[in-house]
Design an enzyme around this catalytic site. Structure first.
Site, PDB file in Angstrom:
ATOM      1  CB  VAL A 158      -0.990   0.079   1.316  1.00 47.93           C
ATOM      2  CG1 VAL A 158      -1.936   1.239   1.079  1.00 47.93           C
ATOM      3  CG2 VAL A 158      -1.787  -1.383   1.346  1.00 47.93           C
ATOM      4  CB  ALA A 189      -0.225  -6.668   3.675  1.00 47.27           C
ATOM      5  CB  THR A 233       5.954  -5.166  -2.990  1.00 47.76           C
ATOM      6  OG1 THR A 233       6.282  -6.479  -3.504  1.00 47.76           O
ATOM      7  CG2 THR A 233       4.726  -5.047  -1.994  1.00 47.76           C
ATOM      8  CE  LYS A 274      10.773  -4.161 -13.050  1.00 49.05           C
ATOM      9  NZ  LYS A 274       9.628  -3.171 -12.412  1.00 49.05           N
ATOM     10  CB  VAL A 317       7.546  -4.948 -19.853  1.00 44.44           C
ATOM     11  CG1 VAL A 317       8.391  -4.220 -21.130  1.00 44.44           C
ATOM     12  CG2 VAL A 317       8.408  -5.983 -19.205  1.00 44.44           C
ATOM     13  CB  ALA A 330       3.407   1.814 -17.465  1.00 39.58           C
ATOM     14  N   GLY A 368       8.560  10.965  -6.849  1.00 38.34           N
ATOM     15  CA  GLY A 368       8.084   9.451  -6.708  1.00 38.34           C
ATOM     16  C   GLY A 368       8.416   8.792  -8.016  1.00 38.34           C
ATOM     17  CG  ASP A 381      13.021  -1.354 -13.438  1.00 43.01           C
ATOM     18  OD1 ASP A 381      12.510  -2.058 -12.708  1.00 43.01           O
ATOM     19  OD2 ASP A 381      12.560  -0.505 -13.956  1.00 43.01           O
ATOM     20  CE  LYS A 409      10.171  -1.764 -16.298  1.00 44.03           C
ATOM     21  NZ  LYS A 409      10.187  -0.349 -16.305  1.00 44.03           N
TER      22      LYS A 409
END
Length: 750
Positions: free
Chosen positions: A471, A503, A553, A577, A607, A609, A662, A676, A680
């Site tokens: 969250v 959670a 997460t 991922k 991948v 979005a 963010g 990252d 992908k």
């Protein structure tokens, strides 16, 4: 004439009784009626408990009895005017004195026969019916109290006596002729030819009303209770259960057999013989339509209702001695019958090698012993195996006369169960196609009922139960989207989304009815401590239909539990991922689970979005295309950083800004390292059919070596300032070549 019966829950308090009497008086103005009353709510149970305690030598039956007396005296004082109370109070006192003497005798003898118990239980109906008769008289009604022991004759099978209809019918007709006025009759009780008090078993007051209706050729039988009629499923387990407007007698019998205890088989049979309509009404909603039970099946749905019975044990009898041997099945059923054990369900394989029977949980061991005793020689010679027992089972049944005219009912039933990972141990369906029954694990009963109810009665609407882990920024955004779309999803997509589990890294919470997420939702130390193991256990324990596990997460630990979630037939939706870019061994293990089960694993946002890259790639592969090369800008964070860099801002300032907005992970090095993007492109490579490991990818990191080991993000950002000129130089080089600076991912020829 109409026979009208009110159950104990309808007369639980003086306020409730006054509502009932208003209904009675209003009906008596319009129709000729006779009333049957049960005991006041809870009285029969207390009398039964007093018998047990007295028989066990427990003196505590006395305060129980005294409290019961006070309850009846208070009812009289509340329902009968003071000037008319003497007669009724005397009746109550005399009966309780007699009852006290009876229980004292049981206490001294330490013995309570079935005959004595029936007599003790009879006081409940006698006290309530007499009190309510006098209350009606005080309201100006010409009411007549009739003790049903004087008009209903039975055998001496105490506790569940069988009615002598020929004798009873004559007595009922004579009593009604010779007692003009509004007849008020005691339910549940009767008597033998020798005047011994008997009871008519479970739902005895309903049965009394049906007996009267049959004898008098009543226009209809009304049963007033505390629900709006017979429901499409148990409303305690299925909150969206609906009232069934119309049922045939057969449908009502089938539903009542498996748990729909609004009306009982004993009630239905006399009414069915004389074709007397039975109307189930709610005392607390008298204007509601209720349920009408008659010879005619109502129009409408394929299935009329879904009933259930828990506390079932399944016995499997198998062996060569059952095959092509005449009378083998008969021996099984006779063995069980010798123990007076009721068989709930029977299923037999076409090979005749095995017979499956379901009995109540408490009878399982005894049934096994009786069958094995019958086949002792066959077991010794190996022609039959030992009887196996499976405890903790439940029976669910889809009921409806319309099923026999339309194909697909069983398909809908088993598909709904299969999609929700509910295992079926035995199936039974008669040639009439009126009832399809299945034995399942008791722990799955609530989920099964909700899944079937949705499939048959809410087929134009689906409820998704969401468990959301993470969250944070993404999770909270998702909750806002769900909240904003709820009304439209329900109206246009016929989809109801309930978030039932939440959670973050520290805390978790659950709500089976769904959280109110309209104003967001925060987890803090007022909630349970987060444990991924416990979170999964709660998902299993809550056992809801159409469950979706959403992982917002970037956690390796959360991704590691996907296999167990999918094996439980729960769908997964995730932007995480880590699962799809883990080792090839884990990747293929996950695909194997997906291939075996029905649960869906949706990861389009791994991948690009929200762009449908993965789905499009999968469609291309399925249609026979081969991927030769993929070239892509796969990091939104990196794209933002380079775009801002082109506007003339220093590299360190751009990274700091992206973090504050963010757009990066809390530690920007997770993005700048290129890991990252590498994950992908690895996912896209695997979707293309290539078996690559993460170690096969060459990554050019954007994290300068002297900043990689910085202990904090702030220290990293400070050290990054030294490299602003280096990144400006890269930018200038690109511009001189007529290009832009971007972080590219390339897959070429495998």
């Amino acid at each position: 004439m109409k026979i009208v019966k009110f159950g104990g829950s309808s007369i639980a308090s003086p306020d409730f009784v006054n509502k009932v009497l208003d209904i009675v008086i209003e009906k008596s103005k319009r129709d000729g009626i006779a009333i049957v009353f049960s005991a006041f709510a809870g009285v029969t149970e207390v009398l039964s408990d007093c018998c047990k305690m007295a028989e066990a030598g427990d003196i505590q039956y006395q305060p129980q009895l005294k409290a019961l007396e006070h309850k009846h005296l208070n009812m009289v004082k509340s329902l009968v005017p003071v000037q008319n109370q003497t007669k009724v109070l005397t009746f109550v006192k005399v009966n309780f004195n007699e009852l006290e003497g009876l229980l004292q005798g049981i206490f001294l003898l330490k013995e309570c026969t079935k005959r004595t118990r029936d007599f003790v239980l009879s006081f409940g109906e006698r006290l309530s019916a007499f009190t309510l008769t006098e209350s009606l008289k005080s309201r100006g009604e010409k009411a007549v109290f009739i003790d049903s022991r004087s008009i209903i004759r039975t055998d001496n099978h105490f506790g569940n006596a069988k009615v002598d209809f020929e004798t009873s019918n004559a007595l009922i007709v004579e009593a009604f002729k010779s007692n003009p006025g509004l007849k008020v009759v005691t339910g549940f009780i009767a008597s033998t030819a020798h005047g011994e008090t008997t009871t008519l078993g479970r739902s005895g007051s309903d049965y009394t009303a049906a007996i009267l209706a049959t004898a008098l050729g009543a226009e209809s039988l009304e049963i007033w209770t505390d629900v709006n009629g017979m429901m499409t499923a148990d409303p305690r387990l299925v909150k969206k259960a609906l009232t069934i407007p119309e049922l045939s007698y057969i449908e009502a019998l089938e539903l009542s057999h498996f748990g729909a205890k609004v009306v009982f088989p004993a009630t239905m049979q006399p009414a069915m013989r004389k074709q007397i309509p039975v109307h189930i009404k709610n005392t607390f909603n008298p204007t509601g339509e209720g349920t009408l039970i008659s010879a005619k099946a109502g129009n409408g749905t394929l299935v009329r209702g879904i009933s259930s019975m828990k506390g079932v044990t399944l016995l499997n009898i198998q062996g060569a001695c059952l095959m092509d041997v005449i009378g083998a099945g008969k021996r099984v059923f006779e063995a069980v019958a010798r123990g007076s054990i009721n068989i709930v369900l029977i299923s037999q394989a076409s090979s005749e090698y095995s017979i499956c029977i379901a009995v109540s949980e408490g009878e399982g061991k005894r049934a096994k012993a009786l069958i094995e005793e019958e086949f002792v020689y066959e077991i010794k010679t190996g022609d039959m195996e030992e009887v196996t027992i499976s405890k903790g089972k439940a029976v669910i049944a889809a009921v409806g006369e319309n099923m026999k005219q339309h194909p697909g009912a069983s398909g809908t039933m088993f598909q709904a169960l299969g999609e929700n990972n509910i295992n079926i141990y035995a199936i039974a369906q008669g040639s009439s196609e009126l009832n399809i029954s299945a034995v399942i694990d008791q722990q799955d009963m609530t989920k099964a009922l909700n899944a079937l109810h949705e499939a048959f009665f809410l087929s134009d609407r689906k409820v998704l139960h969401i468990y959301l882990v993470g969250v944070g920024l993404i999770g909270k955004t998702l909750l806002k989207m769900i909240s904003a779309q709820q009304e439209k999803l329900q109206r246009e997509n016929l989809l109801e989304v309930k978030v039932v589990g939440l959670a973050n890294s520290r805390f978790m919470d659950f709500n089976e009815d769904g959280f109110n997420i309209a104003n967001g939702f925060s987890l803090d130390n007022t909630h349970q401590k987060m444990s991924l193991t416990r979170f999964r256990e709660m998902m299993n324990d809550m056992n809801l239909s159409n469950t979706v596990f959403v992982d917002c997460t970037a956690s390796e630990e959360v991704a590691s539990c996907y296999q167990q979630v999918l094996e439980a037939n729960m769908a997964i939706v995730t932007p995480n991922k880590k699962a799809n870019s883990s080792s090839l061994e884990k990747y293929h293990a996950l695909r194997k689970v997906i291939g075996k089960g029905n649960a869906r694993f949706l990861y389009e946002t791994n991948v690009a979005a929200g762009l449908p890259v993965i789905g499009t790639l999968q469609d291309l592969i399925v249609s026979g295309d081969k991927v030769l090369r993929i070239e892509a800008v796969l990091s939104g964070s990196m794209n933002y950083i380079f775009s801002r860099l082109e506007e003339g801002l220093p590299f360190s300032e751009v990274v700091k800004e992206a973090r504050e907005k963010g757009f990066t992970e809390p530690d920007p090095r997770d993005d700048l390292s290129g890991a990252d993007v590498a994950r992908k492109i690895l996912i896209l490579a695997r979707e293309s059919g290539l078996s690559l490991e993460f170690s096969d990818i060459e990554v050019e990191s954007m994290v300068p070596e002297d900043t990689a080991s910085a202990e904090s993000v702030d220290e990293f950002l400070t050290l990054l300032e030294v490299h602003n000129a280096d990144f400006q130089k890269r930018l200038d080089t690109a511009r001189n070549e007529g290009a832009t600076l971007r972080f590219m991912a390339t897959l070429d020829k495998g």
